[in-house]
Design a protein around this motif. Structure first.
Motif, PDB file in Angstrom:
ATOM      1  N   LEU B  98       0.832  -1.208   0.000  1.00  9.26           N
ATOM      2  CA  LEU B  98       0.000   0.000   0.000  1.00  9.26           C
ATOM      3  C   LEU B  98       0.867   1.260   0.000  1.00  9.26           C
ATOM      4  CD1 LEU B  98      -3.041   0.792   0.070  1.00  9.26           C
ATOM      5  CD2 LEU B  98      -2.731   1.192   2.507  1.00  9.26           C
ATOM      6  N   ASP B 124       8.962 -10.850  -8.064  1.00  7.48           N
ATOM      7  CA  ASP B 124       9.505 -12.174  -7.768  1.00  7.48           C
ATOM      8  C   ASP B 124       9.567 -12.424  -6.263  1.00  7.48           C
ATOM      9  OD1 ASP B 124       9.968 -12.812 -10.445  1.00  7.48           O
ATOM     10  OD2 ASP B 124      11.891 -11.756 -10.432  1.00  7.48           O
ATOM     11  N   ASP B 125       9.886 -11.382  -5.494  1.00  7.82           N
ATOM     12  CA  ASP B 125      10.146 -11.628  -4.074  1.00  7.82           C
ATOM     13  C   ASP B 125       8.882 -11.630  -3.209  1.00  7.82           C
ATOM     14  OD1 ASP B 125       9.871  -8.899  -4.496  1.00  7.82           O
ATOM     15  OD2 ASP B 125      11.515  -8.328  -3.168  1.00  7.82           O
ATOM     16  N   SER B 127       5.660 -11.025  -4.290  1.00 11.27           N
ATOM     17  CA  SER B 127       4.597 -11.690  -5.066  1.00 11.27           C
ATOM     18  C   SER B 127       3.194 -11.426  -4.544  1.00 11.27           C
ATOM     19  CB  SER B 127       4.788 -13.210  -5.097  1.00 11.27           C
ATOM     20  OG  SER B 127       6.029 -13.549  -5.570  1.00 11.27           O
ATOM     21  N   THR B 128       2.960 -10.285  -3.918  1.00 13.25           N
ATOM     22  CA  THR B 128       1.598 -10.048  -3.431  1.00 13.25           C
ATOM     23  C   THR B 128       0.647  -9.754  -4.580  1.00 13.25           C
ATOM     24  OG1 THR B 128       1.853  -7.654  -3.173  1.00 13.25           O
ATOM     25  CG2 THR B 128       2.467  -9.037  -1.279  1.00 13.25           C
ATOM     26  N   HIS B 130      -0.294  -6.914  -5.332  1.00  6.35           N
ATOM     27  CA  HIS B 130      -1.188  -5.869  -4.845  1.00  6.35           C
ATOM     28  C   HIS B 130      -0.963  -4.518  -5.510  1.00  6.35           C
ATOM     29  CE1 HIS B 130      -1.956  -7.987  -0.722  1.00  6.35           C
ATOM     30  NE2 HIS B 130      -2.480  -8.619  -1.739  1.00  6.35           N
ATOM     31  N   SER B 133      -3.335  -2.915  -8.813  1.00  9.03           N
ATOM     32  CA  SER B 133      -4.678  -2.377  -8.584  1.00  9.03           C
ATOM     33  C   SER B 133      -4.666  -1.276  -7.532  1.00  9.03           C
ATOM     34  CB  SER B 133      -5.674  -3.480  -8.240  1.00  9.03           C
ATOM     35  OG  SER B 133      -5.103  -4.501  -7.503  1.00  9.03           O
ATOM     36  N   GLN B 134      -3.749  -1.362  -6.568  1.00  9.39           N
ATOM     37  CA  GLN B 134      -3.690  -0.284  -5.572  1.00  9.39           C
ATOM     38  C   GLN B 134      -3.198   1.023  -6.205  1.00  9.39           C
ATOM     39  OE1 GLN B 134      -1.589  -2.035  -2.119  1.00  9.39           O
ATOM     40  NE2 GLN B 134      -3.603  -2.668  -1.388  1.00  9.39           N
ATOM     41  N   THR B 145      -5.700  -6.399 -13.858  1.00  8.18           N
ATOM     42  CA  THR B 145      -4.473  -7.138 -13.556  1.00  8.18           C
ATOM     43  C   THR B 145      -4.512  -8.523 -14.191  1.00  8.18           C
ATOM     44  OG1 THR B 145      -5.377  -8.060 -11.528  1.00  8.18           O
ATOM     45  CG2 THR B 145      -4.225  -5.960 -11.338  1.00  8.18           C
ATOM     46  N   ASP B 146      -3.410  -9.251 -14.049  1.00 13.11           N
ATOM     47  CA  ASP B 146      -3.332 -10.639 -14.521  1.00 13.11           C
ATOM     48  C   ASP B 146      -3.538 -10.738 -16.027  1.00 13.11           C
ATOM     49  OD1 ASP B 146      -2.630 -12.842 -13.071  1.00 13.11           O
ATOM     50  OD2 ASP B 146      -4.522 -12.924 -11.967  1.00 13.11           O
ATOM     51  N   THR B 226       0.361  -3.208   6.704  1.00 22.28           N
ATOM     52  CA  THR B 226       0.695  -4.628   6.845  1.00 22.28           C
ATOM     53  C   THR B 226       2.128  -4.746   7.340  1.00 22.28           C
ATOM     54  OG1 THR B 226      -0.696  -5.016   4.908  1.00 22.28           O
ATOM     55  CG2 THR B 226       0.628  -6.866   5.684  1.00 22.28           C
ATOM     56  N   ALA B 228       5.341  -7.204   8.931  1.00 28.48           N
ATOM     57  CA  ALA B 228       5.854  -8.576   9.036  1.00 28.48           C
ATOM     58  C   ALA B 228       6.329  -8.815  10.455  1.00 28.48           C
ATOM     59  CB  ALA B 228       6.994  -8.789   8.044  1.00 28.48           C
TER      60      ALA B 228
END
Lengths: 322, 264
Positions: B98, B124-125, B127-128, B130, B133-134, B145-146, B226, B228
């Protein structure tokens, strides 16, 4: 806090997707006393009766003509708008094609956090949601949390959690107000839908799976398909097989970015064993792997290994299995 | 057509075996791991170059990361892009998807005038997947997306994506934000000319102070909702029995194992 948990129930062909039941089972298990709400987006024909009997405490329907066919912009706005109005502690969304697209946008609108592709959920000591998800292609597992914003959002890998039938709870049905979509223009318009020929045996429902990776030469893929047929198995494949164009779609792609499978039997050919693939098949029953590289990583997660040429081994197995 | 391609510089996936956890602190140790432009982002660059070749225009690379990432951005320029902008500031470190998408949106707004913003669907790392679209939401632009196929004309873009056992094709009005997968094209190697001319192409750095109306509570680690908690090694190991012998003998043994297993 985790007193109210919302689950976005995806609807495919009029029925509630299995991912909803998996998330419901997990949510109930980690916080039995939480109030669980099933949220459903769509038009007039929502599977309300199915959701009422699913074991949720409440069913919220968001109906709008603009939600009839999938438009990521309208779905994102609807998801965010309804969640903002009811303010739950947590929201679970399937990490499916749709869920993976609309959850991030909704989180952005709500200015909140979102953990992607979770493979485990739990409750932290402080009562918040713990979200476990693979990182670095599955090399590591990360634990994530969302301390300061609400709701705590997670997208959850379909096929990872068990689906256990829940007792119906006499769920109330609420019609959410999504009239804010009336004046919205998405800029995205569906112009064509091509339905793929459905596989006789979807790879995530098959009891046995024959799986091929880049070590299988293109001309040997048909042999693997023939072996799968003989075994009554589905044919699966790795991400690079799709990226390289050997497979035409992702419908049977196994891994963190594809399907998660738990068949009784998995036989892999020419698969190196990248974490990204292993994350999608590690819970299979018996795992047999064929690779010409004796040090292939896939052997570390296999019950039996055969160091052999995949094409020759397929020939021999086709002969040996009647 | 003025195109922005947002790229992430991330650890080389071929070297993930070198990434480990410090047994004491449980923090990531990435020593000796090269950083590269995330592999799917190269397909976004290729897509942008194909559009430029067809319609004309410019391709600008935008990346958020440490100042040392200018090396990878130079490499990115060798694919034929026109210029690159590195958004770099200590305050931006530790950003989640975000906070990253917010910062990229501020950079896209600052540079201004883009008809199209392309990105790799996921890095690659992390891979969210996110950020695309954000970013679209922050910029208040249509986003999708995709994407597995992309055809851009002056008026809009036709994009396809896999969905529920089929392929949907959407028409999307421009400007828009589009996240592409590796299936969208095959990446061409940079030409010798491309590599040579990349050295002279403009590369700018933007700091947090350069971004207009930046809400500092939304950037970096502190602006990341978010968080970790920590990492642990994924371990799915099994005791593996080798089946040896000639291929015919191996096959016979597999049949025996299958018969005995499937009986239970």
């Amino acid at each position: 806090m985790l007193n109210t948990i919302w689950i976005l129930a995806e609807v495919n062909d009029g029925a509630v997707a299995s991912s909803y039941y998996e998330m419901l089972t997990k949510a109930r298990a980690i916080k039995p006393e939480a109030k669980i709400t099933a949220l459903c987006l769509g038009g007039d024909n929502l599977p309300v009766d199915e959701l009422k009997g699913s074991g949720a405490d409440e069913v919220v329907c968001a109906r709008h003509a603009k939600l009839e066919s999938y438009d990521p912009m309208y779905c994102t706005a609807a998801l965010a708008g309804v969640i903002a109005a009811y303010d739950p502690d947590a929201v679970l969304v399937a990490a499916s094609a749709k869920g993976s697209e609309i959850a991030p946008g909704a989180a952005a609108r709500l200015r909140t956090g979102l953990a992607a592709h979770c493979t485990e959920l739990g409750v932290r000591p402080d009562g918040d949601l713990a979200m476990i998800a693979p990182a670095f292609g599955g090399k590591l597992m990360g634990e994530y949390y969302i301390p300061n914003t609400r709701p705590q959002m997670a997208s959850v890998k379909p096929g990872v959690f068990d689906r256990v039938p829940q007792e119906p709870r006499g769920a109330a049905v609420v019609e959410a107000d999504v009239s804010f979509l009336d004046g919205m223009s998405s800029g995205v318009e569906l112009v064509e839908r091509k339905v793929s020929e459905a596989a006789d045996l979807p790879v995530d429902k098959a009891e046995s799976v024959v799986c091929v990776g880049l070590g299988v030469a293109e001309e040997n893929i048909e042999k693997a398909r023939a072996l799968a047929k003989k075994l009554g198995a589905a044919l699966g494949y790795t991400r690079p097989m799709v990226d390289m164009g050997y497979m035409s779609d992702e419908s049977a792609m196994i891994g963190t970015s594809g399907k998660t499978i738990k068949p009784k039997l998995y036989i892999g050919f020419g698969i190196s064993g990248s974490n990204q693939h292993v994350c999608g098949m590690k819970d299979s029953g018996l795992v047999i792997s064929v690779n010409n590289n004796p040090k292939a990583e896939i052997f570390n997660v296999s019950d039996y290994k055969l160091v052999a040429d995949s094409g020759k081994m397929l020939d021999e197995l086709l002969k040996a299995i009647s | 057509m003025k195109i922005a391609v947002c790229v992430k510089v991330a650890p080389n996936p071929d070297q993930y075996d070198l990434i480990r956890l410090d047994p004491e602190t449980k923090t990531l140790v990435r020593e000796g791991v090269d950083s590269v432009i995330s592999s799917t982002d190269l397909h976004a660059i290729e897509a942008a170059m194909q559009i430029k070749e067809k319609l004309g225009g410019t391709v600008t690379l935008i990346s958020m990361g440490p100042a040392s990432n200018d090396k990878q951005l130079r490499e990115g320029l060798s694919y034929g892009c026109d210029d690159a902008v590195l958004v770099s500031d200590r305050k931006l470190g530790g950003a989640d998807a975000l906070a990253t998408s917010y910062t990229l949106a501020k950079a896209v707004e600052k540079l201004g005038g883009f008809d199209l913003v392309l990105l790799g669907n996921s890095s690659d790392d992390g891979s969210t997947a996110h950020v695309p679209s954000q970013l679209g939401e922050w910029l208040n632009l249509p986003h999708i997306t995709d994407v597995i196929s992309l055809e851009v004309s002056e008026g809009g873009a036709l994009v396809s994506k896999e969905l529920d056992g089929g392929v949907n094709t959407y028409k999307i009005t421009l400007p828009a934000v589009i996240g592409v997968t590796k299936r969208v094209n095959k990446v061409r190697h940079p030409s010798v000319m491309g590599i040579f001319s990349a050295k002279k192409k403009p590369m700018a750095t933007l700091t947090a102070a350069d971004l207009d109306n930046l809400d500092e509570s939304r950037i970096g680690l502190a602006g990341s909702p978010t968080q970790a908690e920590g990492y642990h090694e994924a371990s799915f190991g099994r005791e593996c029995v080798e089946i040896e012998g000639s291929e015919a003998e191996q096959a016979a043994e597999v049949v025996r194992v299958l018969n005995s297993y499937l009986k239970h």
